[in-house]
Design a protein around this motif. Structure first.
Motif, PDB file in Angstrom:
ATOM      1  N   PRO A   1       0.829  -1.210   0.000  1.00  0.00           N
ATOM      2  CA  PRO A   1       0.000   0.000   0.000  1.00  0.00           C
ATOM      3  C   PRO A   1       0.864   1.261   0.000  1.00  0.00           C
ATOM      4  CG  PRO A   1      -0.025  -1.023   2.151  1.00  0.00           C
ATOM      5  CD  PRO A   1       0.752  -1.933   1.249  1.00  0.00           C
ATOM      6  N   VAL A   2       0.295   2.323  -0.483  1.00  0.00           N
ATOM      7  CA  VAL A   2       0.944   3.631  -0.472  1.00  0.00           C
ATOM      8  C   VAL A   2       0.546   4.313   0.823  1.00  0.00           C
ATOM      9  CG1 VAL A   2       1.048   5.873  -1.619  1.00  0.00           C
ATOM     10  CG2 VAL A   2       0.852   3.793  -2.964  1.00  0.00           C
ATOM     11  N   LYS A   3       1.520   4.832   1.527  1.00  0.00           N
ATOM     12  CA  LYS A   3       1.246   5.574   2.758  1.00  0.00           C
ATOM     13  C   LYS A   3       1.034   7.038   2.379  1.00  0.00           C
ATOM     14  CE  LYS A   3       2.976   2.380   5.899  1.00  0.00           C
ATOM     15  NZ  LYS A   3       1.871   1.681   6.447  1.00  0.00           N
ATOM     16  N   ALA A   4      -0.215   7.436   2.312  1.00  0.00           N
ATOM     17  CA  ALA A   4      -0.556   8.790   1.912  1.00  0.00           C
ATOM     18  C   ALA A   4      -0.811   9.632   3.160  1.00  0.00           C
ATOM     19  CB  ALA A   4      -1.792   8.774   1.023  1.00  0.00           C
ATOM     20  N   THR A   5      -0.124  10.765   3.250  1.00  0.00           N
ATOM     21  CA  THR A   5      -0.263  11.665   4.396  1.00  0.00           C
ATOM     22  C   THR A   5      -1.019  12.909   3.957  1.00  0.00           C
ATOM     23  OG1 THR A   5       1.801  10.845   5.325  1.00  0.00           O
ATOM     24  CG2 THR A   5       1.000  12.943   6.167  1.00  0.00           C
ATOM     25  N   PHE A   6      -2.018  13.276   4.759  1.00  0.00           N
ATOM     26  CA  PHE A   6      -2.859  14.437   4.460  1.00  0.00           C
ATOM     27  C   PHE A   6      -2.850  15.382   5.655  1.00  0.00           C
ATOM     28  CE2 PHE A   6      -4.774  10.723   2.367  1.00  0.00           C
ATOM     29  CZ  PHE A   6      -4.678  11.127   1.042  1.00  0.00           C
ATOM     30  N   ASP A   7      -2.907  16.681   5.380  1.00  0.00           N
ATOM     31  CA  ASP A   7      -3.087  17.692   6.425  1.00  0.00           C
ATOM     32  C   ASP A   7      -4.586  17.914   6.577  1.00  0.00           C
ATOM     33  OD1 ASP A   7      -0.374  18.051   6.738  1.00  0.00           O
ATOM     34  OD2 ASP A   7      -0.252  19.669   5.274  1.00  0.00           O
ATOM     35  N   LEU A   8      -5.131  17.426   7.691  1.00  0.00           N
ATOM     36  CA  LEU A   8      -6.585  17.495   7.894  1.00  0.00           C
ATOM     37  C   LEU A   8      -6.921  18.393   9.065  1.00  0.00           C
ATOM     38  CD1 LEU A   8      -7.414  13.706   7.433  1.00  0.00           C
ATOM     39  CD2 LEU A   8      -7.466  15.526   5.719  1.00  0.00           C
ATOM     40  N   ASP A   9      -8.139  18.886   9.059  1.00  0.00           N
ATOM     41  CA  ASP A   9      -8.641  19.712  10.145  1.00  0.00           C
ATOM     42  C   ASP A   9      -8.905  18.805  11.348  1.00  0.00           C
ATOM     43  OD1 ASP A   9      -9.671  21.964  11.478  1.00  0.00           O
ATOM     44  OD2 ASP A   9     -11.712  21.418  10.890  1.00  0.00           O
ATOM     45  N   PRO A  10      -8.321  19.136  12.514  1.00  0.00           N
ATOM     46  CA  PRO A  10      -8.494  18.235  13.665  1.00  0.00           C
ATOM     47  C   PRO A  10      -9.955  18.097  14.111  1.00  0.00           C
ATOM     48  CG  PRO A  10      -7.173  20.165  14.268  1.00  0.00           C
ATOM     49  CD  PRO A  10      -7.449  20.252  12.816  1.00  0.00           C
ATOM     50  N   ALA A  11     -10.743  19.152  14.006  1.00  0.00           N
ATOM     51  CA  ALA A  11     -12.154  19.065  14.420  1.00  0.00           C
ATOM     52  C   ALA A  11     -12.924  18.138  13.499  1.00  0.00           C
ATOM     53  CB  ALA A  11     -12.782  20.462  14.428  1.00  0.00           C
TER      54      ALA A  11
ATOM     55  N   GLN B   1     -14.714  14.483  14.428  1.00  0.00           N
ATOM     56  CA  GLN B   1     -16.120  14.195  14.133  1.00  0.00           C
ATOM     57  C   GLN B   1     -16.264  12.970  13.235  1.00  0.00           C
ATOM     58  OE1 GLN B   1     -17.412  17.954  12.540  1.00  0.00           O
ATOM     59  NE2 GLN B   1     -18.262  18.611  14.501  1.00  0.00           N
ATOM     60  N   VAL B   2     -15.363  12.799  12.290  1.00  0.00           N
ATOM     61  CA  VAL B   2     -15.425  11.627  11.412  1.00  0.00           C
ATOM     62  C   VAL B   2     -15.086  10.363  12.209  1.00  0.00           C
ATOM     63  CG1 VAL B   2     -14.348  10.490   9.422  1.00  0.00           C
ATOM     64  CG2 VAL B   2     -15.036  12.882   9.275  1.00  0.00           C
ATOM     65  N   LYS B   3     -14.143  10.467  13.137  1.00  0.00           N
ATOM     66  CA  LYS B   3     -13.835   9.309  13.999  1.00  0.00           C
ATOM     67  C   LYS B   3     -15.060   8.917  14.816  1.00  0.00           C
ATOM     68  CE  LYS B   3      -8.862   9.829  14.620  1.00  0.00           C
ATOM     69  NZ  LYS B   3      -7.778  10.102  15.575  1.00  0.00           N
ATOM     70  N   ALA B   4     -15.764   9.919  15.353  1.00  0.00           N
ATOM     71  CA  ALA B   4     -16.978   9.621  16.131  1.00  0.00           C
ATOM     72  C   ALA B   4     -18.050   9.023  15.221  1.00  0.00           C
ATOM     73  CB  ALA B   4     -17.485  10.888  16.802  1.00  0.00           C
ATOM     74  N   TRP B   5     -18.227   9.583  14.019  1.00  0.00           N
ATOM     75  CA  TRP B   5     -19.203   9.058  13.064  1.00  0.00           C
ATOM     76  C   TRP B   5     -18.894   7.601  12.724  1.00  0.00           C
ATOM     77  CZ3 TRP B   5     -18.883   7.059   8.141  1.00  0.00           C
ATOM     78  CH2 TRP B   5     -20.069   6.983   7.405  1.00  0.00           C
ATOM     79  N   ALA B   6     -17.620   7.327  12.426  1.00  0.00           N
ATOM     80  CA  ALA B   6     -17.215   5.960  12.085  1.00  0.00           C
ATOM     81  C   ALA B   6     -17.376   5.027  13.281  1.00  0.00           C
ATOM     82  CB  ALA B   6     -15.776   5.958  11.581  1.00  0.00           C
TER      83      ALA B   6
ATOM     84  N   PRO C   1      -7.027  24.365   6.931  1.00  0.00           N
ATOM     85  CA  PRO C   1      -7.152  24.372   8.397  1.00  0.00           C
ATOM     86  C   PRO C   1      -6.042  25.220   9.035  1.00  0.00           C
ATOM     87  CG  PRO C   1      -6.385  22.237   7.619  1.00  0.00           C
ATOM     88  CD  PRO C   1      -6.705  23.045   6.415  1.00  0.00           C
ATOM     89  N   ALA C   2      -6.379  25.889  10.132  1.00  0.00           N
ATOM     90  CA  ALA C   2      -5.416  26.751  10.811  1.00  0.00           C
ATOM     91  C   ALA C   2      -4.289  25.919  11.442  1.00  0.00           C
ATOM     92  CB  ALA C   2      -6.124  27.589  11.871  1.00  0.00           C
ATOM     93  N   ASN C   3      -4.653  24.855  12.107  1.00  0.00           N
ATOM     94  CA  ASN C   3      -3.666  23.967  12.742  1.00  0.00           C
ATOM     95  C   ASN C   3      -3.895  22.548  12.238  1.00  0.00           C
ATOM     96  OD1 ASN C   3      -2.554  26.010  14.415  1.00  0.00           O
ATOM     97  ND2 ASN C   3      -4.315  25.805  15.788  1.00  0.00           N
ATOM     98  N   PRO C   4      -3.410  22.236  11.034  1.00  0.00           N
ATOM     99  CA  PRO C   4      -3.706  20.910  10.476  1.00  0.00           C
ATOM    100  C   PRO C   4      -2.995  19.791  11.236  1.00  0.00           C
ATOM    101  CG  PRO C   4      -2.126  22.048   9.099  1.00  0.00           C
ATOM    102  CD  PRO C   4      -2.545  23.016  10.161  1.00  0.00           C
ATOM    103  N   VAL C   5      -3.609  18.634  11.158  1.00  0.00           N
ATOM    104  CA  VAL C   5      -3.051  17.430  11.752  1.00  0.00           C
ATOM    105  C   VAL C   5      -2.606  16.529  10.609  1.00  0.00           C
ATOM    106  CG1 VAL C   5      -3.583  15.389  13.127  1.00  0.00           C
ATOM    107  CG2 VAL C   5      -4.574  17.585  13.732  1.00  0.00           C
TER     108      VAL C   5
END
Length: 169
Positions: free
Chosen positions: A55-65, A69-74, A112-116
């Motif tokens: 697999p390709v390890k793809a890194t993304f800068d995502l909004d922590p909020a 919320q997506v973690k909670a949804w999942a 995002p201001a402070n991406p993760v």
């Protein structure tokens, strides 16, 4: 002559006479009493494992909020985030309506201001499709992912499609 008799060629041992009809059952029991040898086990064939795609390890800068919320949804659907992201990317690259919707929102998408930094394992063909989509729309790989996470939380139809697809990934 005596010397010639001593040089005589040895004859093979005589074969036993065939059993008479009365002796035939006795001969069969003698054959049955001999230990039966089990056939040898079949030779083991080496099973070759199927080649695995790295697999390709793809890194993304995502909004922590959004990520929280997506973690909670999942989590409410007993899913992990990685299959949800893979399902979103499949939806982006295969569904023209979703692709157009994301492309229309790209110019107004804030960073995002402070991406993760978040890394996901993607199959090489899926990662290639994402890169092609991003190149076609002149954007980074992370921008459509950020938009897709936001749309997932806002659009119940997209959420239902992603939930159904993510269980298989």
């Amino acid at each position: 002559m005596a010397a010639a008799a001593s040089r005589a060629i040895p004859r093979p041992a005589p074969t036993p006479p065939a059993p008479t009809p009365q002796e035939a059952p006795a001969a069969d029991t003698r054959r049955q009493e001999q230990p039966v040898q089990a056939p040898p086990p079949p030779a083991r064939t080496m099973r070759r494992s199927a080649p695995r795609i790295t697999p390709v390890k793809a890194t993304f800068d995502l909004d922590p909020a959004d990520l929280r919320q997506v973690k909670a949804w999942a989590g409410r659907r007993l899913l992990r985030v990685a299959p949800v992201v893979r399902a979103l990317l499949i939806e982006l690259t295969t569904d023209p309506a979703t692709g157009r919707r994301v492309a229309d929102l790209l110019p107004d998408a804030p960073r995002p201001a402070n991406p993760v930094k978040t890394t996901f394992d993607l199959d090489p063909p899926l990662y290639g499709d994402l890169r092609a989509w991003a190149a076609e729309h002149d954007t980074t790989n992370a921008a459509p992912v950020r938009l897709l996470l936001t749309l997932l939380l806002q659009d119940p139809d997209l959420a239902a499609r992603i939930e159904a697809r993510a269980h298989d990934l």
